[in-house]
Design a protein around this motif. Sequence first.
Motif, PDB file in Angstrom:
ATOM      1  N   MET A  28      57.868  44.579  31.251  1.00 56.99           N
ATOM      2  CA  MET A  28      57.802  45.446  32.426  1.00 56.99           C
ATOM      3  C   MET A  28      56.555  46.311  32.273  1.00 56.99           C
ATOM      4  SD  MET A  28      60.541  48.300  33.779  1.00 56.99           S
ATOM      5  CE  MET A  28      61.767  47.112  34.279  1.00 56.99           C
ATOM      6  N   ALA A  29      55.570  46.075  33.131  1.00 61.01           N
ATOM      7  CA  ALA A  29      54.331  46.850  33.093  1.00 61.01           C
ATOM      8  C   ALA A  29      54.453  48.023  34.055  1.00 61.01           C
ATOM      9  CB  ALA A  29      53.154  45.974  33.473  1.00 61.01           C
ATOM     10  N   VAL A  30      54.167  49.217  33.554  1.00 57.96           N
ATOM     11  CA  VAL A  30      54.286  50.429  34.351  1.00 57.96           C
ATOM     12  C   VAL A  30      52.922  51.110  34.390  1.00 57.96           C
ATOM     13  CG1 VAL A  30      55.496  52.624  34.601  1.00 57.96           C
ATOM     14  CG2 VAL A  30      56.684  50.673  33.600  1.00 57.96           C
ATOM     15  N   VAL A  31      52.511  51.514  35.591  1.00 56.68           N
ATOM     16  CA  VAL A  31      51.223  52.181  35.767  1.00 56.68           C
ATOM     17  C   VAL A  31      51.434  53.441  36.593  1.00 56.68           C
ATOM     18  CG1 VAL A  31      48.898  51.979  36.735  1.00 56.68           C
ATOM     19  CG2 VAL A  31      49.982  49.985  35.674  1.00 56.68           C
ATOM     20  N   GLY A  32      50.889  54.563  36.122  1.00 53.45           N
ATOM     21  CA  GLY A  32      50.990  55.826  36.855  1.00 53.45           C
ATOM     22  C   GLY A  32      51.627  56.901  35.996  1.00 53.45           C
ATOM     23  N   GLU A  33      52.327  57.818  36.654  1.00 54.29           N
ATOM     24  CA  GLU A  33      53.006  58.904  35.965  1.00 54.29           C
ATOM     25  C   GLU A  33      54.505  58.770  36.160  1.00 54.29           C
ATOM     26  OE1 GLU A  33      51.457  62.642  37.272  1.00 54.29           O
ATOM     27  OE2 GLU A  33      49.439  62.208  36.538  1.00 54.29           O
ATOM     28  N   ILE A  34      55.251  58.971  35.087  1.00 54.95           N
ATOM     29  CA  ILE A  34      56.712  58.935  35.174  1.00 54.95           C
ATOM     30  C   ILE A  34      57.200  60.370  35.064  1.00 54.95           C
ATOM     31  CG2 ILE A  34      58.836  57.962  34.259  1.00 54.95           C
ATOM     32  CD1 ILE A  34      57.086  55.859  32.797  1.00 54.95           C
ATOM     33  N   ASP A  35      57.698  60.882  36.186  1.00 53.43           N
ATOM     34  CA  ASP A  35      58.179  62.257  36.212  1.00 53.43           C
ATOM     35  C   ASP A  35      59.377  62.365  37.143  1.00 53.43           C
ATOM     36  OD1 ASP A  35      57.114  62.210  38.796  1.00 53.43           O
ATOM     37  OD2 ASP A  35      55.326  63.329  38.247  1.00 53.43           O
ATOM     38  N   LEU A  36      59.756  63.573  37.463  1.00 55.19           N
ATOM     39  CA  LEU A  36      60.921  63.816  38.307  1.00 55.19           C
ATOM     40  C   LEU A  36      60.848  63.059  39.629  1.00 55.19           C
ATOM     41  CD1 LEU A  36      63.530  65.489  38.765  1.00 55.19           C
ATOM     42  CD2 LEU A  36      62.088  67.269  39.735  1.00 55.19           C
ATOM     43  N   TYR A  37      59.650  62.898  40.170  1.00 51.68           N
ATOM     44  CA  TYR A  37      59.483  62.265  41.477  1.00 51.68           C
ATOM     45  C   TYR A  37      59.430  60.743  41.409  1.00 51.68           C
ATOM     46  CZ  TYR A  37      58.471  67.058  42.627  1.00 51.68           C
ATOM     47  OH  TYR A  37      58.577  68.414  42.760  1.00 51.68           O
ATOM     48  N   THR A  38      58.897  60.206  40.315  1.00 49.46           N
ATOM     49  CA  THR A  38      58.724  58.756  40.228  1.00 49.46           C
ATOM     50  C   THR A  38      59.776  58.060  39.364  1.00 49.46           C
ATOM     51  OG1 THR A  38      57.203  58.959  38.363  1.00 49.46           O
ATOM     52  CG2 THR A  38      56.232  58.934  40.581  1.00 49.46           C
ATOM     53  N   ALA A  39      60.495  58.814  38.536  1.00 53.48           N
ATOM     54  CA  ALA A  39      61.504  58.218  37.651  1.00 53.48           C
ATOM     55  C   ALA A  39      62.557  57.403  38.405  1.00 53.48           C
ATOM     56  CB  ALA A  39      62.158  59.290  36.784  1.00 53.48           C
ATOM     57  N   PRO A  40      63.009  57.826  39.599  1.00 50.01           N
ATOM     58  CA  PRO A  40      63.989  57.007  40.317  1.00 50.01           C
ATOM     59  C   PRO A  40      63.478  55.595  40.618  1.00 50.01           C
ATOM     60  CG  PRO A  40      63.976  59.211  41.224  1.00 50.01           C
ATOM     61  CD  PRO A  40      62.816  59.123  40.263  1.00 50.01           C
ATOM     62  N   ARG A  41      62.197  55.436  40.834  1.00 49.41           N
ATOM     63  CA  ARG A  41      61.611  54.102  41.065  1.00 49.41           C
ATOM     64  C   ARG A  41      61.763  53.241  39.822  1.00 49.41           C
ATOM     65  NH1 ARG A  41      59.809  49.608  41.711  1.00 49.41           N
ATOM     66  NH2 ARG A  41      57.677  48.974  42.083  1.00 49.41           N
ATOM     67  N   LEU A  42      61.479  53.814  38.654  1.00 47.76           N
ATOM     68  CA  LEU A  42      61.612  53.081  37.404  1.00 47.76           C
ATOM     69  C   LEU A  42      63.078  52.762  37.128  1.00 47.76           C
ATOM     70  CD1 LEU A  42      60.235  51.917  34.890  1.00 47.76           C
ATOM     71  CD2 LEU A  42      60.441  54.183  33.840  1.00 47.76           C
ATOM     72  N   GLN A  43      63.943  53.716  37.378  1.00 45.50           N
ATOM     73  CA  GLN A  43      65.373  53.507  37.164  1.00 45.50           C
ATOM     74  C   GLN A  43      65.904  52.389  38.069  1.00 45.50           C
ATOM     75  OE1 GLN A  43      67.699  57.074  37.327  1.00 45.50           O
ATOM     76  NE2 GLN A  43      69.357  56.120  36.208  1.00 45.50           N
ATOM     77  N   ALA A  44      65.450  52.369  39.313  1.00 43.75           N
ATOM     78  CA  ALA A  44      65.877  51.326  40.251  1.00 43.75           C
ATOM     79  C   ALA A  44      65.399  49.954  39.784  1.00 43.75           C
ATOM     80  CB  ALA A  44      65.346  51.624  41.650  1.00 43.75           C
TER      81      ALA A  44
END
Length: 129
Positions: A28-44
């Motif tokens: 799973m390649a992830v690009v950007g910032e993982i924070d309060l706003y973007t974490a739900p995208r990663l979790q999904a």
Amino acid sequence: MTRGLRAASVPAVELKVSTRSHGGQTVMAVVGEIDLYTAPRLQAEFARLLQESATTRVVIDMSGVEFCDSTGMNVLLSALKRLRERGGALEVAGPRPAVRKILQVTGLDSVFTVHEAVPEELLTAEPKA
């Protein structure tokens, strides 16, 4: 007019996630910032992956992650727990210095297997068509 002003004052935070699976293993390649706003995208994305496939090993390529806060770390821990429940593992690959420091300070570098880069055997595996 307010609409344009509002849009200009809220920074666009984006997280890109892509996955490639082969034989029960997923990168799973992830690009950007993982924070309060973007974490739900990663979790999904983790939820979809674990629901739709028989993946038991996930290597998360974090070489494109510029920042990860505690919310992001919690998403990783949750995914690790779910993978371990099915006999699997979650590994972290290529964390940048800022992310590596967070892993070290929190002690999570001893919870996750941390690789300098995505393991070679996963790079050469042919994805299922």
